[in-house]
Design a protein around this motif. Structure first.
Motif, short mmCIF file in Angstrom:
data_model
loop_
_atom_site.label_atom_id
_atom_site.label_comp_id
_atom_site.label_asym_id
_atom_site.label_seq_id
_atom_site.Cartn_x
_atom_site.Cartn_y
_atom_site.Cartn_z
N PRO A 1 26.64 38.41 -33.04
CA PRO A 1 27.41 39.51 -33.66
C PRO A 1 28.46 38.96 -34.62
O PRO A 1 28.95 37.85 -34.45
N PHE A 2 28.83 39.79 -35.61
CA PHE A 2 29.78 39.35 -36.63
C PHE A 2 31.09 38.86 -36.02
O PHE A 2 31.66 37.87 -36.48
N GLU A 3 31.58 39.55 -34.99
CA GLU A 3 32.87 39.16 -34.39
C GLU A 3 32.81 37.72 -33.86
O GLU A 3 33.76 36.95 -34.04
N ALA A 4 31.70 37.38 -33.21
CA ALA A 4 31.55 36.02 -32.67
C ALA A 4 31.42 35.01 -33.81
O ALA A 4 31.98 33.91 -33.75
N SER B 1 40.54 43.05 -57.67
CA SER B 1 41.16 42.21 -56.62
C SER B 1 40.40 40.89 -56.56
O SER B 1 39.28 40.77 -57.06
N ALA B 2 41.02 39.91 -55.92
CA ALA B 2 40.33 38.64 -55.70
C ALA B 2 39.12 38.82 -54.80
O ALA B 2 38.07 38.20 -55.00
N SER B 3 39.25 39.70 -53.81
CA SER B 3 38.14 39.95 -52.88
C SER B 3 36.93 40.55 -53.58
O SER B 3 35.78 40.22 -53.27
N GLU B 4 37.18 41.46 -54.54
CA GLU B 4 36.06 42.09 -55.22
C GLU B 4 35.23 41.07 -55.99
O GLU B 4 34.00 41.15 -56.02
N SER B 5 35.87 40.09 -56.58
CA SER B 5 35.13 39.14 -57.41
C SER B 5 34.13 38.33 -56.59
O SER B 5 33.04 38.01 -57.08
N ILE B 6 34.43 38.01 -55.32
CA ILE B 6 33.50 37.19 -54.57
C ILE B 6 32.23 37.96 -54.20
O ILE B 6 31.19 37.36 -53.95
N SER B 7 32.30 39.30 -54.24
CA SER B 7 31.10 40.09 -53.95
C SER B 7 30.12 40.06 -55.12
O SER B 7 29.01 40.59 -55.02
N PHE C 1 29.31 36.97 -56.54
CA PHE C 1 28.76 35.62 -56.59
C PHE C 1 27.24 35.67 -56.63
O PHE C 1 26.61 36.61 -56.13
N ALA C 2 26.62 34.64 -57.19
CA ALA C 2 25.16 34.62 -57.37
C ALA C 2 24.40 34.65 -56.05
O ALA C 2 23.28 35.15 -55.98
N SER C 3 25.00 34.11 -55.00
CA SER C 3 24.36 34.08 -53.68
C SER C 3 25.28 34.73 -52.66
O SER C 3 26.47 34.41 -52.60
N LYS C 4 24.73 35.62 -51.85
CA LYS C 4 25.54 36.32 -50.84
C LYS C 4 26.17 35.34 -49.87
O LYS C 4 27.28 35.55 -49.38
N THR C 5 25.47 34.26 -49.59
CA THR C 5 25.94 33.24 -48.66
C THR C 5 27.30 32.69 -49.07
O THR C 5 28.12 32.33 -48.23
N PRO D 1 32.15 39.88 -47.56
CA PRO D 1 31.52 41.18 -47.82
C PRO D 1 30.07 41.30 -47.35
O PRO D 1 29.60 42.40 -47.12
N PHE D 2 29.38 40.17 -47.21
CA PHE D 2 27.99 40.22 -46.77
C PHE D 2 27.81 39.64 -45.36
O PHE D 2 26.69 39.34 -44.94
N GLY D 3 28.91 39.49 -44.65
CA GLY D 3 28.83 38.92 -43.32
C GLY D 3 28.69 37.41 -43.36
O GLY D 3 28.87 36.78 -44.41
#
Length: 200
Positions: A10-13, A128-134, A136-140, A158-160
């Motif tokens: 799970p994402f939390e872990a 925002s700075a956070s928006e820009s990373i969404s 990126f060329a690869s979700k990873t 943003p993509f887990g």
């Protein structure tokens, strides 16, 4: 070594494991601490220095292996001139002097001004700075960390995190970044052969 031991959790872990691993890395720990003291508006340490440190930890490689630099984003739309950003870059260079890796500082409020000339396509005007990373060329690669106002580590993903912990580089087709996705994937596989690169 079971490098996939956090894959599928799970994402939390995964979030807890990510924060533990990255904050426990001496290089990233110092970079985050210094970035906090620099106190740029809406700042984030992002991308390679973070997920590469996780891959190093899970494959038994030393701190800093395969990492070229530390990317530090901030967002300040009060002055979009090159000169204002350059002044911050020069101040940061002095501030991070002596860190084992160079720190590359970029104002995400200005990206739309230079991106088309550099990459041949338009780029949205980020808020925002956070928006820009969404974008990126690869979700990873879309991960960022900072200290919040209360001094707690905050993760932006943003993509887990399952791609990171699954050693899988997945394309983010929000923009036409196929070449970047493939080039970064090929380089990553040279350092971490455990990685799978998902085709664009």
């Amino acid at each position: 070594m079971d490098h996939l031991r956090y894959s599928g959790l799970p994402f939390e872990a995964q979030c807890e494991a990510f924060l533990d691993i990255v904050s426990g890395d001496p290089l990233i720990h110092e970079a985050l601490a210094r970035a906090r003291m620099l106190a740029l508006p809406d700042w984030l340490v992002v991308s390679g220095a973070l997920y590469n440190s996780v891959w190093n930890h899970l494959t038994g490689k030393p701190s800093g292996y395969g990492i070229r630099d530390v990317d530090l984003f901030y967002f300040d739309n009060s002055d979009l001139s090159y000169e204002a950003e350059d002044a911050v870059i020069r101040r940061a260079a002095r501030h991070f002097e002596g860190l084992a890796l160079p720190v590359e500082v970029r104002n995400q409020a200005r990206v739309h001004l230079w991106y088309p000339q550099k990459f041949g396509q338009p780029c949205p005007r980020y808020t925002s700075a956070s928006e820009s990373i969404s974008h990126f060329a690869s979700k990873t690669h879309a991960v960022g960390m900072r200290y919040d106002a209360g001094g707690r580590l905050e993760l932006v993903a943003p993509f887990g995190l399952d791609d990171v912990f699954s050693f899988r580089i997945t394309p983010n087709r929000v923009m036409d970044n196929q070449r970047t996705h493939e080039a970064k994937g090929a380089r990553a596989r040279e350092c971490w052969p455990e990685i799978t690169v998902v085709a664009w």
